[in-house]
Each structure stands twice: as C-alpha cells, then as structure tokens.
Design an enzyme around this catalytic site. Structure first.
Site, PDB file in Angstrom:
ATOM      1  N   ASP A  49      59.813  54.807  40.532  1.00 57.11           N
ATOM      2  CA  ASP A  49      61.173  54.685  39.795  1.00 57.11           C
ATOM      3  C   ASP A  49      60.865  54.427  38.615  1.00 57.11           C
ATOM      4  OD1 ASP A  49      60.317  52.140  38.522  1.00 57.11           O
ATOM      5  OD2 ASP A  49      61.180  51.088  39.346  1.00 57.11           O
ATOM      6  N   ASP A  70      61.561  53.211  34.366  1.00 57.58           N
ATOM      7  CA  ASP A  70      62.001  51.923  33.935  1.00 57.58           C
ATOM      8  C   ASP A  70      61.760  52.297  32.011  1.00 57.58           C
ATOM      9  OD1 ASP A  70      60.931  50.347  35.961  1.00 57.58           O
ATOM     10  OD2 ASP A  70      59.234  51.004  35.691  1.00 57.58           O
ATOM     11  N   ASP A  86      65.312  51.546  36.533  1.00 57.43           N
ATOM     12  CA  ASP A  86      65.482  50.319  35.608  1.00 57.43           C
ATOM     13  C   ASP A  86      65.884  50.214  34.042  1.00 57.43           C
ATOM     14  OD1 ASP A  86      65.143  48.671  38.227  1.00 57.43           O
ATOM     15  OD2 ASP A  86      63.506  48.847  38.166  1.00 57.43           O
TER      16      ASP A  86
HETATM   17  P1  TTP Z   1      57.740  48.164  38.992  1.00 60.34           P
HETATM   18  O1  TTP Z   1      58.924  49.467  37.898  1.00 60.34           O
HETATM   19  O2  TTP Z   1      58.372  47.916  40.296  1.00 60.34           O
HETATM   20  O3  TTP Z   1      56.735  49.218  39.082  1.00 60.34           O
HETATM   21  P2  TTP Z   1      55.371  50.283  38.200  1.00 60.34           P
HETATM   22  O4  TTP Z   1      56.287  50.806  36.832  1.00 60.34           O
HETATM   23  O5  TTP Z   1      54.611  49.922  37.708  1.00 60.34           O
HETATM   24  O6  TTP Z   1      55.406  51.243  39.482  1.00 60.34           O
HETATM   25  P3  TTP Z   1      56.595  52.160  39.794  1.00 60.34           P
HETATM   26  O7  TTP Z   1      55.866  53.747  39.815  1.00 60.34           O
HETATM   27  O8  TTP Z   1      55.883  51.699  41.675  1.00 60.34           O
HETATM   28  O9  TTP Z   1      57.528  52.135  40.119  1.00 60.34           O
HETATM   29  O10 TTP Z   1      57.731  47.434  37.209  1.00 60.34           O
HETATM   30  C1  TTP Z   1      57.535  47.648  36.999  1.00 60.34           C
HETATM   31  C2  TTP Z   1      57.037  46.943  35.677  1.00 60.34           C
HETATM   32  O11 TTP Z   1      57.846  45.924  35.514  1.00 60.34           O
HETATM   33  C3  TTP Z   1      56.474  45.825  35.942  1.00 60.34           C
HETATM   34  O12 TTP Z   1      54.603  45.232  35.720  1.00 60.34           O
HETATM   35  C4  TTP Z   1      56.720  44.146  36.541  1.00 60.34           C
HETATM   36  C5  TTP Z   1      57.709  44.452  35.554  1.00 60.34           C
HETATM   37  N1  TTP Z   1      59.299  43.888  36.260  1.00 60.34           N
HETATM   38  C6  TTP Z   1      59.565  42.755  35.594  1.00 60.34           C
HETATM   39  O13 TTP Z   1      59.084  42.164  34.818  1.00 60.34           O
HETATM   40  N2  TTP Z   1      60.636  41.955  35.814  1.00 60.34           N
HETATM   41  C7  TTP Z   1      60.836  42.658  37.352  1.00 60.34           C
HETATM   42  O14 TTP Z   1      62.321  41.744  37.526  1.00 60.34           O
HETATM   43  C8  TTP Z   1      60.440  43.744  37.665  1.00 60.34           C
HETATM   44  C9  TTP Z   1      61.431  43.999  38.932  1.00 60.34           C
HETATM   45  C10 TTP Z   1      59.331  43.832  37.032  1.00 60.34           C
HETATM   46 MN    MN Z   2      58.718  51.757  37.535  1.00 60.86          MN
HETATM   47 MN    MN Z   3      61.457  49.313  37.635  1.00 61.03          MN
END
Ligand code: TTP
Ligand code: MN
Ligand code: MN
Ligand code: MN
Length: 388
Positions: free
Chosen positions: A204, A206, A312
């Site tokens: 995703d 973020d 996100d």
């Molecule tokens: P993710 O997007 O799940 O993981 P990522 O970006 O490290 O890897 P990917 O390539 O699979 O997307 O989460 C990003 C960060 O956000 C992770 O360190 C934990 C944090 N987080 C929160 O703090 N609260 C939440 O509710 C969620 C879902 C994630």
């Molecule tokens: Mn992510």
């Molecule tokens: Mn995420």
C-alpha cells in the site's frame, strides 16, 4: 575480559531498535524460511511463536555477511532453539523439511490466499477455512455475507495483490498533495511506511498529513475524502475520526496496537500511464467501464486503464507529528521493539501519540524523531535502516 564471540558479529543487540537493518541483506534464504513459519504461527493464532520467528529473521537481516555455518551465529541474540534447528537444516541440506511441509499444507495455502483479501484477517480466514473455503472465489460463491471492505477486497483482488511501485506511490502522492492543498492550504504531507524506508515496492501507500498550526488539521479527512470522491478517485474508503485523549489514552492504559488518529483506509483508482501506440495499439483511447464483470481471474488483456491501489491516510496534530511519523514508518517489528525497549529498559510508555516517563511521572515532549531516540537512550536509526 570480553566474552569470545563469533568472529563475524561481535555486538548485535537484542532489540531491533538498537540495530541497523538495511533493506538489502545477505541471508534471504534463511529469512524467507523463517517468515513462512512466522506466518504459519500467525495463521494458527500463536502470536508468541510468530513474533519469535520474526525476531529470528530480523536479526539475520542485520548481519553484515551471509551465514555459512552454525558457528557464524555465535553470540547472535534472538535465535531460539526452533529457529536454530531450521537454520541448521537449511545450511546443511539447502531446505527445511518443516518449511516445505508448511508450504505444501492446505491450511497454509488457503489461509494465505484468504488473508490476502483486503478486509479479511486471520480470524475470518480461519472461520472460512473451517467452513471449507479455500480460494478467494469460494468467498464470492459461498453465499457468505461480506462487509464493504471484503467486497472491495474481492472485486480488486488481483490489483491489490500486485505490488505498488515507487512511481505509483509518487503519482498517488501528487494527487493527495493536490487534494490536501485544495481543502487546507499550508498542510503538509509526508510519505511514510515502507516507501519511507526505501522499499522499491509496497502492499500500500502510507501518508501522514499535518498542519504547522495546531488545531487547523481537525476535521481535515472528510474534506479530503469528499474532494477525492467528487473526482471519482476513490473505489473504497473508511474514515475514522480522531479519538485520542491524553487523559484517558495516556499512561494509565497499555499502548494500543492501533492508534487513534483521524484516518482513512482507502482504495484509489489510479490512472495507468498512457502506453505509447507502438507498444500497445489497442490500449490507447479505449474507454474502460468502471465496473468489471468478473472480479477474479481477470486476464491481462482485459486490464483497464487504471489500477486499484491501497492507500492509508493519517492526520496528526503537529504536536504529535514526531510520534506519528516514527510510528507510521515501521517496520512493524522495529515499532514493536521500540515500545518494548521503552517499557522494559526505560520505564517509559511510547505510542504514536506520546512518550510518558513513569519514573518522572510526566509526558516528555520531543519535537523530532531524533529527539525521541535520544530520550529513549537509543542511537538514531534512519528510516532506511529500520527494515527489521
Ligand atoms: P504497513 O503499511 O502495514 O506496512 P509497511 O508500509 O511497512 O509495508 P508494506 O509495503 O507492506 O505496506 O504499515 C506501516 C506502518 O504503520 C507500520 O509500521 C505500522 C504502522 N501502523 C500503525 O501505526 N497503525 C495501524 O493501524 C497500522 C495498520 C499500521
Ligand atoms: Mn505500507
Ligand atoms: Mn499501511
Ligand atoms: Mn504490510
């Protein structure tokens, strides 16, 4: 006198937040195997075992060289007996029988496929598995009641399980920037998550949004969502309001897994870059309907001019920005160990909102990630070395 360590790694520390973990490392064969066991433990709802395998994998990612023999692991922390047996078998035979069995198992394969549906966690997948479901298409055909997230997860299953590239993340970033500036000029957006750690792809994208003037950010998310929806850019969204209160979410309560920021879990409709006519003559100028007939098993030739991408969005008051940035940059194991370090080694409580010192009975108010590391008594680790 110094204890005698293996020649390779004299000083790997026990918490992931004490170590530098780059993206590229030298033990992928071992870490991939341990990840399978970690996932399988998670599918069996054995959190403790899952974390133990993840820790073992994470410490191998921090090693400066490839492991060739068990003696190379002398003095390396976080390796339990089970992980060591698996590593030993792989070093000797090239594979682990246990890992191969898990990979072949019906339960692992089904749980993997079902949890890959956006909106389906381990609990739901496990219930479906016990009811006989094996594939995402079974969830469509079984007559199960699906919530909106799961419906979207099935509808866009293929796109959402295709890695998001950095170029796509940057395109989404431009759209989010435009939306945010349109509804609140002066607001600032920051790419977080795996892309901030330097990953070339992600599951995703973020973003963290704030405004330099405290309070200006309140209620921003619904406006951003409306702006995006009016332009047909959202395929799915679920917005949560900010529910954080220092008085009730502070030191008295254990740190939450989920933070309480104003946030939006969404699926964007990202236009694909136009292919040049020489390469894909039929793709140019072809209008694609937004609704697709069959959500699963769509062939590449049916690929429309857009891609569904998980995004996100999180809004933080500027006073909590450093915590939010640190908390949303990950990796998840790095975050877990930061909180564990704070609690076990410093008698402090760290969340994505605040840092509380139980010895002094007061909140500490750092303004940057670097200050948070310093207050925790940790060496600063840059995002690119938080890939535990
Ligand atoms: P993710 O997007 O799940 O993981 P990522 O970006 O490290 O890897 P990917 O390539 O699979 O997307 O989460 C990003 C960060 O956000 C992770 O360190 C934990 C944090 N987080 C929160 O703090 N609260 C939440 O509710 C969620 C879902 C994630
Ligand atoms: Mn992510
Ligand atoms: Mn995420
Ligand atoms: Mn993820």
């Amino acid at each position: 006198t110094e204890p005698s360590h293996g020649a390779m790694v004299p000083t790997l520390k026990g918490y992931a937040c004490q170590r530098r973990t780059p993206l590229q490392h030298h033990n992928a064969l071992l870490t991939d195997a341990l990840l399978v066991l970690a996932e399988n433990a998670e599918f069996c709802e054995d959190e403790g075992r899952s974390v133990a395998f993840r820790r073992a994998g994470a410490v191998l990612k921090a090693l400066p060289q490839a492991v060739h023999k068990m003696e190379d692991l002398q003095g390396v922390p976080c390796l339990g007996g089970h992980s060591q047996r698996v590593i030993k078998e792989i070093l000797e035979d090239g594979t682990s029988r246990e890992v191969e069995m898990v990979l072949q198992s019906e339960q692992y394969q089904a749980m993997k496929a079902l949890t890959n549906i956006f909106g389906v966690g381990v609990k739901t997948a496990d219930r479906w598995f016990r009811e006989g479901l094996r594939l995402p298409s079974d969830a469509l055909n079984s007559g199960h009641k699906l919530n909106h997230a799961q419906q979207a997860g099935l509808q866009y299953y293929d796109d959402l399980n295709t890695p998001v590239t950095k170029a796509e993340a940057d395109s989404i970033g431009q759209i989010v920037e435009e939306a945010v500036q349109a509804v609140l000029p002066g607001a600032e957006i920051t790419l977080t998550g795996g892309f901030r750690r330097g990953k070339p792809t992600g599951h995703d994208v973020d973003f963290l949004i704030t405004h330099p003037e405290e309070g200006k950010e309140e209620g921003l998310m619904p406006k951003v969502v409306s702006w995006l929806e009016a332009r047909g850019l959202l395929l799915y969204q679920k917005t949560n309001i900010n529910s954080y209160l220092e008085a009730t979410d502070g030191p008295a309560r254990p740190p939450h897994n989920m933070d309480r920021f104003e946030r939006c879990f969404s699926i964007f409709r990202l236009e694909r870059p136009r292919a040049s006519p020489e390469q894909h003559p039929q793709a140019v100028g072809e209008e694609q309907p937004q609704e697709r007939g069959s959500p699963l098993g769509r062939r590449a030739s049916e690929s429309p001019g857009w891609k569904a991408v998980r995004v996100d969005l999180v809004v933080s008051p500027v006073s909590q920005f450093a915590f939010a940035l640190l908390g949303w940059t990950g990796s998840q194991l790095f975050e877990r160990d930061l909180r564990r370090w704070a609690g076990q080694e410093k008698r402090m409580s760290l969340s994505s909102h605040a840092l509380y010192d139980s010895t002094q009975n007061r909140y500490l108010r750092p303004c940057s990630e670097a200050e948070i590391f310093a207050l925790l008594g940790l060496e600063f680790i840059p995002p690119s070395e938080r890939n535990a």
